[in-house]
Design a protein around this motif. Structure first.
Motif, short mmCIF file in Angstrom:
data_model
loop_
_atom_site.label_atom_id
_atom_site.label_comp_id
_atom_site.label_asym_id
_atom_site.label_seq_id
_atom_site.Cartn_x
_atom_site.Cartn_y
_atom_site.Cartn_z
N UNK A 1 11.74 -5.55 12.65
CA UNK A 1 11.48 -6.97 12.39
C UNK A 1 9.94 -7.32 12.63
N UNK A 2 9.70 -8.50 12.02
CA UNK A 2 8.10 -8.48 12.01
C UNK A 2 7.84 -10.31 12.21
N UNK A 3 6.90 -10.59 13.10
CA UNK A 3 6.76 -12.27 13.32
C UNK A 3 5.96 -12.66 12.34
N UNK A 4 5.09 -11.88 11.35
CA UNK A 4 4.57 -12.52 10.47
C UNK A 4 5.13 -12.60 9.23
N UNK A 5 5.87 -11.46 8.57
CA UNK A 5 6.67 -11.18 7.43
C UNK A 5 8.24 -11.13 7.41
N UNK B 1 -2.89 -14.83 2.83
CA UNK B 1 -2.83 -14.04 1.78
C UNK B 1 -2.28 -12.69 2.25
N UNK B 2 -1.54 -12.76 3.30
CA UNK B 2 -1.29 -11.32 3.78
C UNK B 2 -0.26 -10.67 2.89
N UNK B 3 0.77 -11.58 2.27
CA UNK B 3 1.78 -10.94 1.27
C UNK B 3 1.19 -10.28 0.31
N UNK B 4 0.08 -11.22 -0.64
CA UNK B 4 -0.36 -10.47 -1.76
C UNK B 4 -1.33 -9.48 -1.49
N UNK B 5 -1.83 -9.30 -0.04
CA UNK B 5 -2.55 -8.07 0.12
C UNK B 5 -1.66 -6.69 0.36
N UNK B 6 -0.60 -7.10 0.88
CA UNK B 6 0.48 -5.69 1.06
C UNK B 6 0.65 -5.49 -0.31
N UNK B 7 0.94 -6.44 -1.33
CA UNK B 7 1.56 -6.02 -2.68
C UNK B 7 0.10 -5.30 -3.37
N UNK B 8 -0.96 -5.84 -3.43
CA UNK B 8 -2.11 -5.22 -3.93
C UNK B 8 -2.36 -3.60 -3.37
N UNK B 9 -1.94 -3.36 -2.13
CA UNK B 9 -1.87 -2.13 -1.60
C UNK B 9 -0.90 -1.15 -2.30
N UNK B 10 0.30 -1.79 -2.52
CA UNK B 10 1.10 -1.10 -3.13
C UNK B 10 0.95 -0.87 -4.81
N UNK B 11 0.05 -1.71 -5.26
CA UNK B 11 -0.41 -1.65 -6.86
C UNK B 11 -1.30 -0.25 -6.67
#
Ligand code: SF4
Length: 477
Positions: free
Chosen positions: A153-157, A182-192
């Protein structure tokens, strides 16, 4: 064609057993690691006494290496790479996680991303936060990446599974950039930017509630796949989370990285999803705002204002408030009963208006660059101005180093400067967990884990080794 995800039963940390399961998983997906093979575990924090459940276990890593070795084709290098969290040297966490004997036994190399050279990777998808992001060279140079997240589990996401595990690819300098609303989009950018050839999640003992200090949950599974969205979609269903509520998964799916609809996923293996759901019905999450989180029995209380970005005016899930929760859990781990033992502290974050109604002995931490407040404390005017825009405009090249020693010195200096008054202003975006720990321990007059004798010497020895090796790597290539 449906994406496939396999859930396999695995009740214990036995490297041989895990190797057999992962090997069968790889065979089912037709995966054959080749060339330079890089394993990416989650080692965000590892310390056997205080953080025993935060990281991918050594036996799991060893099983994955054994499986890859058996099935690999023309493998020229086996390496394990990671950047652990909260500015601590990765080599310190690898040692604490028990990885070093595994690497020795398996003839694999440790690649500490905080010691490696970093290089820009161009992004072109329309939703990207920046035109480029920085990654360690070993990630860019590897031929086959194996993602080994910990099921937590994660308290941010809400959850950290395979997509989120890529936050650990980035060095501290770049990791905290956009680690806010913007954390969520940052995670997605890393996965791109990076795709794994195979994913195996350590869900043998999963982590509940927090990500640095999770409570253990005997889940007894290994989850495998090749598409991170498909794997994370199944991971969500395993613990009763609607995949579209895992915002980074929803964004990744909408940006073409994979499915978030279970109907598009074929779930295989020997642990039926409905049986798992029954087992996890009491799995605990922590997705509470900080102003609700610390009860009346705690001497820490929070005043939360408004936030600057249109898409998230009421709260900042990816930044300072979540770091506060993790910091308090770290303090609780080191000093049980700290909520009652600490002096009263008010945590103020966001744009706050009106009086704070402080208790006579209550200290104040104005946390984060976006925080603003005007008023009087002890009869003196206090004017806290937001510097958020300045932080947001910062380019990757202008990102701060977030070096452990520099941050410790900066935080200590700020505390000393504030010792004659009862408030402190820390205007960073994002303010790290480590900084939160410093300021809470100073204002609350409790011990500081950054200087705890259990970790002070080994963490500092690892720090200087890291600095030496990083300098060498910069000169050598
Ligand atoms: S300063 Fe902190 S709370 Fe404010 S936007 Fe940045 S990360 Fe969020």
């Amino acid at each position: 064609m449906k994406h496939k995800v396999i859930i396999r039963r695995c009740e214990r940390y036995d490297a041989g057993l895990i190797a057999g399961i992962i090997k069968e998983g790889m065979q089912e997906f037709g995966v054959r690691p080749r060339g330079r093979v890089l394993f990416k575990p989650n080692t965000v924090l590892a310390q056997p006494e205080v953080f025993p459940y935060a990281f991918t276990r050594a036996e799991f890593l060893e099983g994955a290496i054994m499986a890859a070795r058996e099935l690999g084709q023309d493998v020229s290098q086996m390496a394990v790479g990671e950047r652990c969290g909260i500015t601590i040297p990765t080599r310190f966490c690898f040692k604490n996680a028990g990885f070093l004997p595994v690497l020795k036994r398996q003839g694999a190399q440790a690649l500490y991303f905080d010691e490696a050279r970093q290089a820009p990777v161009a992004l072109s998808h329309p939703e990207r936060l920046r035109d480029e992001l920085y990654l360690p060279r070993p990630v860019m140079d590897c031929d086959f990446l194996i993602n080994l997240p910990k099921f937590k589990a994660h308290p941010w996401t809400r959850l950290t599974l395979s997509l989120k595990n890529f936050i650990g690819l980035q060095d501290d300098r770049f990791r905290l950039l956009d680690h806010n609303t913007f954390l969520e989009q940052k995670i997605v950018d890393l996965n791109h930017a990076v795709q794994a050839g195979f994913i195996a999640i350590d869900g043998i003992v999963a982590g509940q509630r927090m990500m640095l200090t999770p409570e253990p949950f005997d889940l007894g599974v290994i989850v495998m796949g090749v598409n991170p969205c498909a794997v994370d979609t199944v991971g969500c269903h395993m613990v009763g989370v609607e995949p579209r509520d895992l915002i980074h998964l929803k964004m990744a799916s909408q940006q073409g990285l994979g499915p978030m609809d279970l109907a598009e996923v074929e779930v295989g293996g020997d642990f039926p999803l409905d049986e798992l759901q029954a087992k996890t019905k009491d799995f605990q999450f922590c997705l509470e705002r900080v102003d609700d989180y610390f009860g009346a029995e705690s001497n820490l209380s929070c005043t939360v204002g408004g936030f600057p970005e249109k898409h998230s005016r009421d709260y900042c899930w990816g930044g300072c408030p979540g770091a506060l929760q993790e910091a308090m859990h770290i303090l609780r781990g080191y000093y049980p009963g700290v909520d009652q033992k600490m002096q009263k502290v008010r945590y103020v974050v966001g744009k706050v208006e009106g009086p704070l109604d402080l208790a006579p002995d209550e200290k104040v931490l104005f946390a984060g660059a976006c925080t603003s407040w005007q008023g009087e404390i002890d009869g003196e005017p206090v004017d806290i101005q937001s510097s958020y825009n300045e932080c947001r405009r910062r380019t990757s090249e202008e990102a701060k180093s977030n070096d452990m020693l520099l941050k410790n010195l900066e935080a200590t200096g700020k505390c000393l400067k504030s010792r004659s008054r009862r408030w402190l202003h820390a205007p960073a975006c994002t303010m790290s967990v480590a900084d939160h720990v410093h300021y809470l321990s100073f204002l609350g007059k409790v011990g500081n884990p950054n200087f705890d004798k259990r970790t002070l010497l080994p963490a500092n020895v690892a720090y200087w080794q890291m600095r030496g090796r990083r300098a060498w790597n910069r000169l050598a290539k």
